[in-house]
Design a protein around this motif. Structure first.
Motif, PDB file in Angstrom:
ATOM      1  N   PHE A 103      36.954  50.972  36.840  1.00 35.80           N
ATOM      2  CA  PHE A 103      37.828  52.171  35.854  1.00 35.80           C
ATOM      3  C   PHE A 103      38.779  53.324  37.054  1.00 35.80           C
ATOM      4  O   PHE A 103      38.911  54.190  36.348  1.00 35.80           O
ATOM      5  CB  PHE A 103      36.741  52.759  35.564  1.00 35.80           C
ATOM      6  CG  PHE A 103      36.287  52.262  33.904  1.00 35.80           C
ATOM      7  CD1 PHE A 103      37.163  52.505  33.344  1.00 35.80           C
ATOM      8  CD2 PHE A 103      35.322  51.847  34.206  1.00 35.80           C
ATOM      9  CE1 PHE A 103      37.097  51.602  31.897  1.00 35.80           C
ATOM     10  CE2 PHE A 103      35.001  50.743  32.865  1.00 35.80           C
ATOM     11  CZ  PHE A 103      35.762  50.465  31.705  1.00 35.80           C
ATOM     12  N   HIS A 104      38.584  52.984  38.661  1.00 34.33           N
ATOM     13  CA  HIS A 104      38.983  53.580  39.937  1.00 34.33           C
ATOM     14  C   HIS A 104      38.610  55.324  39.593  1.00 34.33           C
ATOM     15  O   HIS A 104      39.437  56.105  39.569  1.00 34.33           O
ATOM     16  CB  HIS A 104      40.717  53.651  40.034  1.00 34.33           C
ATOM     17  CG  HIS A 104      41.172  51.978  39.742  1.00 34.33           C
ATOM     18  ND1 HIS A 104      40.887  51.213  40.235  1.00 34.33           N
ATOM     19  CD2 HIS A 104      41.536  51.541  38.981  1.00 34.33           C
ATOM     20  CE1 HIS A 104      41.205  49.819  40.132  1.00 34.33           C
ATOM     21  NE2 HIS A 104      41.799  50.225  39.283  1.00 34.33           N
ATOM     22  N   GLN A 105      37.406  54.707  39.178  1.00 36.36           N
ATOM     23  CA  GLN A 105      36.861  57.001  39.427  1.00 36.36           C
ATOM     24  C   GLN A 105      35.381  56.404  40.136  1.00 36.36           C
ATOM     25  O   GLN A 105      34.584  55.511  40.444  1.00 36.36           O
ATOM     26  CB  GLN A 105      36.562  57.088  38.248  1.00 36.36           C
ATOM     27  CG  GLN A 105      35.818  56.144  37.202  1.00 36.36           C
ATOM     28  CD  GLN A 105      35.244  57.147  35.785  1.00 36.36           C
ATOM     29  OE1 GLN A 105      35.795  57.833  35.054  1.00 36.36           O
ATOM     30  NE2 GLN A 105      34.734  55.761  35.063  1.00 36.36           N
ATOM     31  N   ILE A 106      34.686  57.787  40.740  1.00 39.10           N
ATOM     32  CA  ILE A 106      33.562  57.794  40.992  1.00 39.10           C
ATOM     33  C   ILE A 106      32.578  57.910  40.033  1.00 39.10           C
ATOM     34  O   ILE A 106      32.626  58.501  39.307  1.00 39.10           O
ATOM     35  CB  ILE A 106      33.411  59.336  41.399  1.00 39.10           C
ATOM     36  CG1 ILE A 106      34.623  59.455  42.725  1.00 39.10           C
ATOM     37  CG2 ILE A 106      31.997  59.436  42.182  1.00 39.10           C
ATOM     38  CD1 ILE A 106      34.661  61.021  43.556  1.00 39.10           C
ATOM     39  N   PRO A 107      31.214  57.115  40.350  1.00 33.66           N
ATOM     40  CA  PRO A 107      30.576  56.513  39.120  1.00 33.66           C
ATOM     41  C   PRO A 107      29.727  57.824  39.608  1.00 33.66           C
ATOM     42  O   PRO A 107      28.506  57.341  39.880  1.00 33.66           O
ATOM     43  CB  PRO A 107      29.965  55.000  39.972  1.00 33.66           C
ATOM     44  CG  PRO A 107      29.858  55.238  41.336  1.00 33.66           C
ATOM     45  CD  PRO A 107      31.157  56.381  41.594  1.00 33.66           C
ATOM     46  N   SER A 140      32.804  50.709  37.721  1.00 39.28           N
ATOM     47  CA  SER A 140      33.404  52.024  37.430  1.00 39.28           C
ATOM     48  C   SER A 140      34.019  52.293  38.950  1.00 39.28           C
ATOM     49  O   SER A 140      35.336  52.582  38.234  1.00 39.28           O
ATOM     50  CB  SER A 140      31.838  53.091  37.569  1.00 39.28           C
ATOM     51  OG  SER A 140      32.764  54.262  37.829  1.00 39.28           O
ATOM     52  N   VAL A 141      33.925  51.933  39.587  1.00 38.95           N
ATOM     53  CA  VAL A 141      34.715  51.501  40.961  1.00 38.95           C
ATOM     54  C   VAL A 141      36.359  51.131  40.733  1.00 38.95           C
ATOM     55  O   VAL A 141      37.466  51.525  41.154  1.00 38.95           O
ATOM     56  CB  VAL A 141      33.968  51.644  42.063  1.00 38.95           C
ATOM     57  CG1 VAL A 141      34.818  51.376  43.436  1.00 38.95           C
ATOM     58  CG2 VAL A 141      32.710  52.750  42.676  1.00 38.95           C
TER      59      VAL A 141
END
Length: 170
Positions: free
Chosen positions: A29-33, A25-26
């Motif tokens: 997808f470059h997002q907070i999991p 996820s990190v």
């Protein structure tokens, strides 16, 4: 260390799954999991009680991957526990030999090794407990050390050590 890429027994796959979902996820997808879409049709990830997202372990997982990162974290927590137990024993005025013995008995006991071999990675936090107790004892004399005791317990809490931490606090 001979088979560094191999998975361990019992719960290793579960913890690898949690950590790899957060890592993907990190990094991909470059997002907070916040959410784990691979678990039961979607389930919480950040708020999961056994999430290691805010632990020192997750830093190694991001850098080296789930399998190698966990194994490096095990070794680092092991040595940290040895050193912190040695410092606690010295503070309690044990002899140098007795302090070494206390450190070896604490970290080389079956409690740490069996749980780690079985993939219970929340038990890595027991390396922080002697340091938390040392700073607590020093905090009885000078209040400035209580912050460091609380910080050590926070490291343990964010290492997904919810059950072990409750045992310690009792």
């Amino acid at each position: 260390f001979l088979y560094f890429e191999n998975i361990g027994l019992v719960n290793w796959d579960l913890w690898m799954f949690y950590n790899e979902a957060a890592r993907k996820s990190v990094l991909e997808f470059h997002q907070i999991p916040l959410w784990n879409p691979y678990y039961c049709g979607g389930n919480i990830l950040l708020a999961h009680p056994e999430s290691q997202l805010f632990s020192l372990v997750f830093l190694f997982i991001l850098l080296f991957g789930s399998m190698i990162g966990i194994k490096i974290a095990i070794v680092i927590h092991f040595f940290f526990g040895l050193i912190s137990m040695y410092l606690l024993a010295r503070h309690l005025r044990f002899s140098q030999l007795a302090s070494y013995a206390a450190a070896f008995v604490y970290m080389l006991s079956a409690h740490f090794s069996i749980h780690t071999a079985a993939g219970h990675f929340s038990y890595l936090a027991i390396g922080f407990y002697p340091l938390a107790f040392l700073f607590f004892l020093k905090g009885l004399i000078s209040k400035k050390y209580l912050f460091f005791s609380a910080l050590s317990l926070a490291f343990a809490f964010f290492s997904a050590s919810i059950y072990e931490l409750s045992f310690l606090l009792l």
